[in-house]
Design an enzyme around this catalytic site. Structure first.
Site, short mmCIF file in Angstrom:
data_model
loop_
_atom_site.label_atom_id
_atom_site.label_comp_id
_atom_site.label_asym_id
_atom_site.label_seq_id
_atom_site.Cartn_x
_atom_site.Cartn_y
_atom_site.Cartn_z
N ASN A 72 0.84 -1.20 0.00
CA ASN A 72 0.00 0.00 0.00
C ASN A 72 0.87 1.24 0.00
O ASN A 72 1.97 1.25 0.56
CB ASN A 72 -0.95 0.02 1.21
N CYS A 76 5.22 5.07 9.62
CA CYS A 76 4.58 5.02 8.30
C CYS A 76 5.67 5.04 7.23
O CYS A 76 6.49 5.96 7.20
CB CYS A 76 3.63 6.20 8.10
N GLY A 127 0.36 -9.74 9.28
CA GLY A 127 -0.05 -10.91 8.51
C GLY A 127 -0.86 -11.95 9.25
O GLY A 127 -0.96 -13.10 8.80
N THR A 142 -4.58 -6.74 7.34
CA THR A 142 -4.80 -7.03 5.92
C THR A 142 -5.87 -8.09 5.69
O THR A 142 -6.65 -8.00 4.73
CB THR A 142 -3.46 -7.45 5.28
O1 RRO Z 1 -1.14 5.67 5.14
C1 RRO Z 1 -0.23 4.89 4.80
O2 RRO Z 1 0.25 4.88 3.68
C2 RRO Z 1 0.33 3.90 5.75
C3 RRO Z 1 0.58 4.16 7.07
BR1 RRO Z 1 0.06 5.74 7.90
C4 RRO Z 1 1.26 3.20 7.87
O3 RRO Z 1 1.53 3.38 9.07
N1 RRO Z 1 1.63 2.06 7.28
C5 RRO Z 1 1.35 1.79 5.98
O4 RRO Z 1 1.71 0.71 5.49
N2 RRO Z 1 0.72 2.73 5.22
#
Ligand code: RRO
Length: 310
Positions: A69, A130, A247, A269
């Protein structure tokens, strides 16, 4: 039957399974699938000071046993969260584990000050990990000093009765070192782990698939890494509560996290595939704990460090 209740840093929750931040917004959408008061609580999508539109699309890619993501902290901002989401959680009796994120240490301090006046906040998860931010320098959890400053500021601006958990990144040389720094800065618990940085390239165009180029990898592909991280953190901080995640798809997966040292787990997920996953995983976990004769979840926490079942 195994008692489902867990106590994390002095606060009692109804069960050992929580949603994972970013996978269930602020809970509302999941309420049509199961009773959210039955699980430990909802860990909200990380909330920031201001509304934010996030990274360019595409933002998600499916991968073997997981997904990438690149959302980029999309969200409505703290004002809207306080006007709409937190009251909804409170009215429905759902335990609110509020995740916060910022671009600067002062952002985090400000969010903590704002949330200080909100009795519905049961715990705070400080998202310092993040992966989808402008610069790696903003991944506070990758640096001892940065991680410490954020945690220190949030802790000093939060009511003493509200536990502060710091969410760690697996993308570091020593997660134990970062965990110790967060603990010394005042963290009452740790969330282990956030996604790990990954990337996919389209085989036809030979260009990065994600609009943001890189993204966070999650799903069953990462649980062995997550269990290892929980193990290493529990080894150096055996008395600090860990919310384990990465996971988890079944109760058997969750049990591995508990045995490695987690006091509770977050299911993320898998919720996209099975919206009832947090409750199902909790029921499966409690069934397994019961079959092994554990009267309460806490009795199994870290048991793999003590030679496992006798
Ligand atoms: O918003 C994101 O893209 C995101 C966050 Br804040 C996070 O802590 N972990 C992630 O995989 N995506």
């Amino acid at each position: 039957m195994t008692d489902p209740r867990v106590t994390l840093a002095g606060v009692e929750f109804a069960g050992p399974a929580f949603t994972a931040s970013g996978c269930a917004a602020a809970g509302r959408e999941l309420a049509g699938f199961f009773d959210l008061t039955q699980i430990g609580g909802v860990v909200t999508k990380s909330i920031m000071v201001r509304p934010r539109s996030g990274r360019p699309t595409p933002r998600m890619v499916e991968t073997p046993s997981g997904m990438l993501n690149s959302i980029g902290l999309q969200g409505p901002g703290i004002e809207s969260f306080l006007a709409n989401d937190l009251p909804w959680l409170a009215e429905h009796g759902v335990a609110a584990f509020v995740s916060i994120a910022g671009e600067t240490v002062e952002d985090y301090a400000k969010l903590a000050r704002i949330l200080r006046n909100e009795p519905a906040v049961k715990a705070i998860e400080v998202n310092i990990s993040c992966p989808n931010v402008e610069s790696r320098g903003q991944v506070f959890a990758c640096d001892v000093m940065s991680a410490s400053s954020v945690v220190h500021q949030v802790r000093r601006n939060t009511n003493s009765s509200v536990p502060v958990f710091a969410k760690l990144s697996p993308d570091v040389t020593s997660i134990a070192e970062i965990a110790l720094a967060c603990h010394n800065a005042g963290a009452d618990g740790l969330s282990v782990i956030n996604t790990t940085l990954g990337m996919a390239i389209d085989p036809d165009t030979l260009r990065p698939v994600l609009g943001g180029v890189t993204g966070g990898l999650s799903g069953p592909a990462i649980w062995p890494m997550a269990v290892r991280c929980v193990w290493q953190v529990h080894q150096v901080l055996p008395d600090l509560p860990i919310l384990g995640m990465g996971g988890i798809a079944t109760g058997a997966d969750a049990l591995q996290f508990i045995a490695a040292g987690a006091s509770a787990v977050s299911v993320g997920t898998m919720t996209f595939h099975d919206p009832c996953a947090p409750l199902r995983v909790q029921q499966e976990l409690l069934g397994l704990l019961d079959a092994h004769g554990f009267a309460k979840v806490a009795d199994a926490v870290g048991i793999a460090h003590r030679g496992g079942l006798s």
